[in-house]
Design a protein around this motif. Structure first.
Motif, mmCIF file in Angstrom:
data_model
loop_
_atom_site.group_PDB
_atom_site.id
_atom_site.type_symbol
_atom_site.label_atom_id
_atom_site.label_comp_id
_atom_site.label_asym_id
_atom_site.label_seq_id
_atom_site.Cartn_x
_atom_site.Cartn_y
_atom_site.Cartn_z
ATOM 1 N N VAL A 27 10.272 -2.529 11.810
ATOM 2 C CA VAL A 27 10.334 -1.295 11.366
ATOM 3 C C VAL A 27 8.892 -0.859 10.952
ATOM 4 C CG1 VAL A 27 12.745 -1.163 10.692
ATOM 5 C CG2 VAL A 27 10.933 -1.616 9.192
ATOM 6 N N THR A 28 8.893 0.502 10.848
ATOM 7 C CA THR A 28 7.528 1.169 10.262
ATOM 8 C C THR A 28 7.308 0.869 8.970
ATOM 9 O OG1 THR A 28 8.455 3.263 9.969
ATOM 10 C CG2 THR A 28 7.640 2.816 12.119
ATOM 11 N N GLN A 29 6.036 0.640 8.567
ATOM 12 C CA GLN A 29 5.754 0.318 7.189
ATOM 13 C C GLN A 29 6.484 1.652 6.175
ATOM 14 O OE1 GLN A 29 3.178 1.813 4.762
ATOM 15 N NE2 GLN A 29 4.185 0.715 3.174
ATOM 16 N N PRO A 30 6.068 2.723 6.405
ATOM 17 C CA PRO A 30 6.863 3.884 5.677
ATOM 18 C C PRO A 30 8.310 3.808 5.390
ATOM 19 C CG PRO A 30 5.063 4.800 6.976
ATOM 20 C CD PRO A 30 5.521 3.303 7.414
ATOM 21 N N THR A 31 9.151 3.544 6.588
ATOM 22 C CA THR A 31 10.512 3.412 6.533
ATOM 23 C C THR A 31 10.809 2.297 5.696
ATOM 24 O OG1 THR A 31 10.746 4.228 8.799
ATOM 25 C CG2 THR A 31 12.629 2.848 7.938
ATOM 26 N N LEU A 32 10.459 1.087 5.696
ATOM 27 C CA LEU A 32 10.602 -0.015 4.842
ATOM 28 C C LEU A 32 10.326 0.145 3.433
ATOM 29 C CD1 LEU A 32 10.369 -3.998 5.589
ATOM 30 C CD2 LEU A 32 9.241 -3.098 3.393
ATOM 31 N N SER A 33 9.349 0.761 3.236
ATOM 32 C CA SER A 33 8.886 1.072 1.767
ATOM 33 C C SER A 33 9.622 2.105 1.300
ATOM 34 C CB SER A 33 7.575 1.610 1.634
ATOM 35 O OG SER A 33 6.379 0.833 2.381
ATOM 36 N N MET A 34 10.054 3.203 1.847
ATOM 37 C CA MET A 34 11.079 3.868 1.580
ATOM 38 C C MET A 34 12.541 3.346 1.199
ATOM 39 S SD MET A 34 12.630 7.605 3.403
ATOM 40 C CE MET A 34 13.340 6.552 4.520
#
Length: 313
Positions: A27-34
């Motif tokens: 997954v993208t980093q922003p998706t995981l972080s969110m």
């Protein structure tokens, strides 16, 4: 709270980096972080201390990570239950094998297994025993093949076969004149070993320890492959011990240098190991059945004495 969020938490806890965790989770980093932030907001606590490099897990976060592993495993078990109910044997399965077993065992069973279970996507990884144990615990391996017993609390061991040790004794060695060997015949100073870290080496040391005193300093000449040990033996640098399956591919001239042990032959126990949660157990059992069937005919020895790897303290 979702299973996906817990999976992301486990990835960050393992890799201690959001970018790498996202990459490994596809997954993208922003998706995981969110999603991780959303879970922290919902619980009103911090799972990770982001002020440190690498990222660390907070004290309460450690408890959450531990529970998350149990929850994710139990969620995966639901699919296993459905697959077993339907009699389905398929999907991705990651199998680890130690280096002293991989070259001989894999060619013996892989083609048969693929033909019999074409829906299984089998991923093979060669790792040492410590790596196998660590990756089974972390969920990166579904099962592994190793020399046992290991006596690890969270691992189940299912013996596959018992593989005798065979002496490789060239004409220049004093033991060459013997037709068969006893463990007491071995000179601890003349046994060539694999390099440190191989459980087969540990088994040989245990075999020698059971008959004579020794000092680790005696083992100065070490190698990473059985082929090299055989070549060094032929150069007059000592003798070596081989797993039985490794002797099958030797040419006829080298086979003249093999010396078998008197009964009971010292041997190693080779087992299929996996987590006690028994996820994907139907595939694990399929692998065990195929290997047992192909190896049974190759190893005719019945009377063996198991020599365990040295227990690491």
């Amino acid at each position: 709270m979702t299973i996906t969020q817990l999976q992301y938490v486990l990835a960050v806890a393992e890799y201690q980096n959001f970018t790498l965790a996202a990459e490994k989770s596809f997954v993208t980093q922003p998706t995981l972080s969110m999603q991780v932030q959303k879970l922290e907001d919902e619980l009103d606590i911090l799972i990770f201390d982001r002020s440190k490099k690498p990222i660390s897990v907070t004290e309460v976060g450690q408890k959450i990570v531990s529970q998350a592993k149990n929850i994710v495993n139990e969620a995966n078990r639901i699919k296993d239950i459905v697959d077993q109910e339907k009699g389905f044997i398929g999907g991705e399965f990651t199998l680890g094998i130690i280096p002293t077993i991989m070259p001989t065992l894999l060619p013996m069973f892989l083609k048969t297994f693929i033909k019999k279970y074409p829906k299984v996507n089998l991923i093979i990884k060669e790792q040492n025993t410590d790596g196998l144990i660590r990756n089974i615990q972390d969920g990166h391996l579904d099962a592994a093949i190793a020399a046992t017993p290991l006596e690890v609390e969270f691992i189940k061991e299912r013996p596959l076969y018992y593989e005798p040790f065979v002496g490789y004794v060239p004409p220049n060695n004093k033991l060459h004149k013997l037709e068969t060997l006893n463990p007491e015949d071995l000179d601890i100073n003349e046994v060539l070993l694999l390099k440190d870290g191989h459980c087969f080496r540990d088994g040989i040391i245990n075999l020698c320890k059971s008959t004579k005193s020794f000092e680790d300093d005696h083992f100065q000449l070490q190698s990473g492959s059985f082929e090299t040990l055989v070549n060094l033996s032929n150069e007059g640098l000592g003798m070596t011990l081989l797993p039985f399956l490794n002797t099958l591919e030797l040419d006829e001239k080298k086979k003249l240098n093999l010396r078998y042990f008197n009964s009971p032959s010292p041997a190693r126990e080779v087992s299929l190991i996996y987590h006690k949660s028994e996820l994907k157990i139907q595939i694990t059992e399929a692998i065990r059945e195929v290997i047992a069937s192909v190896v049974r005919g190759a190893i005719a020895f019945q009377d063996v004495k198991i020599i365990s790897p040295i227990t690491k303290k």
